[in-house]
Design an enzyme around this catalytic site. Structure first.
Site, PDB file in Angstrom:
ATOM      1  N   HIS A  80       1.391   0.615 -13.295  1.00  0.00           N
ATOM      2  CA  HIS A  80       2.127  -0.609 -13.626  1.00  0.00           C
ATOM      3  C   HIS A  80       3.623  -0.289 -13.611  1.00  0.00           C
ATOM      4  O   HIS A  80       4.040   0.736 -14.160  1.00  0.00           O
ATOM      5  CB  HIS A  80       1.696  -1.121 -15.003  1.00  0.00           C
ATOM      6  CG  HIS A  80       2.377  -2.395 -15.385  1.00  0.00           C
ATOM      7  ND1 HIS A  80       2.023  -3.614 -14.828  1.00  0.00           N
ATOM      8  CD2 HIS A  80       3.403  -2.640 -16.214  1.00  0.00           C
ATOM      9  CE1 HIS A  80       2.805  -4.552 -15.332  1.00  0.00           C
ATOM     10  NE2 HIS A  80       3.655  -3.991 -16.170  1.00  0.00           N
ATOM     11  N   GLY A 133       0.779  -1.233   0.000  1.00  0.00           N
ATOM     12  CA  GLY A 133       0.000   0.000   0.000  1.00  0.00           C
ATOM     13  C   GLY A 133       0.809   1.282   0.000  1.00  0.00           C
ATOM     14  O   GLY A 133       0.296   2.340   0.373  1.00  0.00           O
TER      15      GLY A 133
HETATM   16  C1  GAR Z   1       3.826  -1.311  -7.254  1.00  0.00           C
HETATM   17  O1  GAR Z   1       5.141  -1.390  -7.721  1.00  0.00           O
HETATM   18  C2  GAR Z   1       2.847  -1.323  -8.405  1.00  0.00           C
HETATM   19  O2  GAR Z   1       3.294  -0.632  -9.537  1.00  0.00           O
HETATM   20  C3  GAR Z   1       2.734  -2.796  -8.691  1.00  0.00           C
HETATM   21  O3  GAR Z   1       2.701  -3.389  -7.413  1.00  0.00           O
HETATM   22  C4  GAR Z   1       3.446  -2.576  -6.490  1.00  0.00           C
HETATM   23  C5  GAR Z   1       2.558  -2.288  -5.305  1.00  0.00           C
HETATM   24  O4  GAR Z   1       3.266  -1.647  -4.288  1.00  0.00           O
HETATM   25  N1  GAR Z   1       1.582  -3.086  -9.460  1.00  0.00           N
HETATM   26  C6  GAR Z   1       1.543  -4.064 -10.359  1.00  0.00           C
HETATM   27  O5  GAR Z   1       2.471  -4.794 -10.582  1.00  0.00           O
HETATM   28  C7  GAR Z   1       0.216  -4.197 -11.088  1.00  0.00           C
HETATM   29  N2  GAR Z   1       0.367  -4.943 -12.294  1.00  0.00           N
HETATM   30  P1  GAR Z   1       2.487  -0.911  -3.124  1.00  0.00           P
HETATM   31  O6  GAR Z   1       1.487  -1.918  -2.569  1.00  0.00           O
HETATM   32  O7  GAR Z   1       3.548  -0.569  -2.126  1.00  0.00           O
HETATM   33  O8  GAR Z   1       1.807   0.297  -3.689  1.00  0.00           O
END
Ligand code: GAR
Length: 211
Positions: free
Chosen positions: A110, A13
């Site tokens: 992404h 998050g």
């Molecule tokens: C982030 O790096 C986001 O870009 C990626 O997951 C991570 C979540 O981090 N999303 C994807 O890969 C979607 N295809 P967070 O929970 O710390 O925001």
């Protein structure tokens, strides 16, 4: 009336936190009406609760198949009548019905420079491909996974001795600026979409470069 935002998460998050902090600091005409996770243990839920945001869980494991999960998620979202739905590290593929319901107001981040490296393990694949820049993309979601009109991209260098973790961390720092920027533009009505291309109405740069 403030725009009603739902944020969908699956894990840590940190992008949710960046978004909420920017919204509060910059006084966006928007409020987060729910943070919904498909994983009950997502750390982002804790963060949301600690910061006074309503949370919900729609656990994908509780449903027989993807379409049942999609229906449940759609119902949970529709109960809040959202104006905007943001996927901030949401790791489930959404079905056509969900995507079409929020077309033009469903925003995803992404961790790659789309259209390169859709799907999972983007940083590992970027390193294997030997690319010299990496980054993140914020885009409107269409039914094809990790496609759809690009709102903003953040570019970071790939360093010679990079590991997957080091690159992921560098890209994540860029994400924390990129997602609030893009969603802020959307909620303030500063974006226009024409023939699949997103333009900022006042010409703000839609590419950010990080070192
Ligand atoms: C982030 O790096 C986001 O870009 C990626 O997951 C991570 C979540 O981090 N999303 C994807 O890969 C979607 N295809 P967070 O929970 O710390 O925001």
């Amino acid at each position: 009336m403030p725009q009603r935002l739902i944020v969908l998460i699956s894990g840590r998050g940190s992008n949710l936190a960046a978004l909420v902090q920017a919204a509060r600091e910059q006084g966006w005409p928007a409020e987060v009406v729910s943070v919904i996770s498909n994983r009950p243990q997502a750390a982002g839920l804790e963060w949301a609760r600690a910061h006074g945001l309503p949370t919900q869980v729609v656990d994908h494991q509780a449903y027989a198949d993807r379409s049942e999960f999609d229906d449940a998620l759609l119902q949970a979202c529709e109960a809040h009548q959202p104006d905007v739905v943001v996927l901030a590290g949401f790791m489930r593929v959404l079905g056509d019905t969900f995507v079409r319901c929020y077309e033009g107001r469903l925003i995803n981040i992404h961790p790659s420079l789309l259209p390169s490296f859709t799907g999972l393990h983007t940083h590992r694949r970027a390193l294997q491909a030997g690319v010299k820049v990496a980054g993140a993309t914020v885009h409107y979601v269409t039914p094809t996974l990790d496609h759809g009109p690009v709102i903003a991209q953040g570019v970071v260098p790939v360093q010679q001795d990079d590991t997957e973790e080091a690159l992921a961390e560098r890209v994540l720092q860029a994400e924390h600026q990129l997602l609030p920027l893009a969603v802020g533009w959307h909620v303030r009505g500063e974006l226009q979409l024409e023939a699949g291309v997103v333009r900022h109405r006042h010409g703000a740069p839609q590419a950010l470069f990080f070192h």
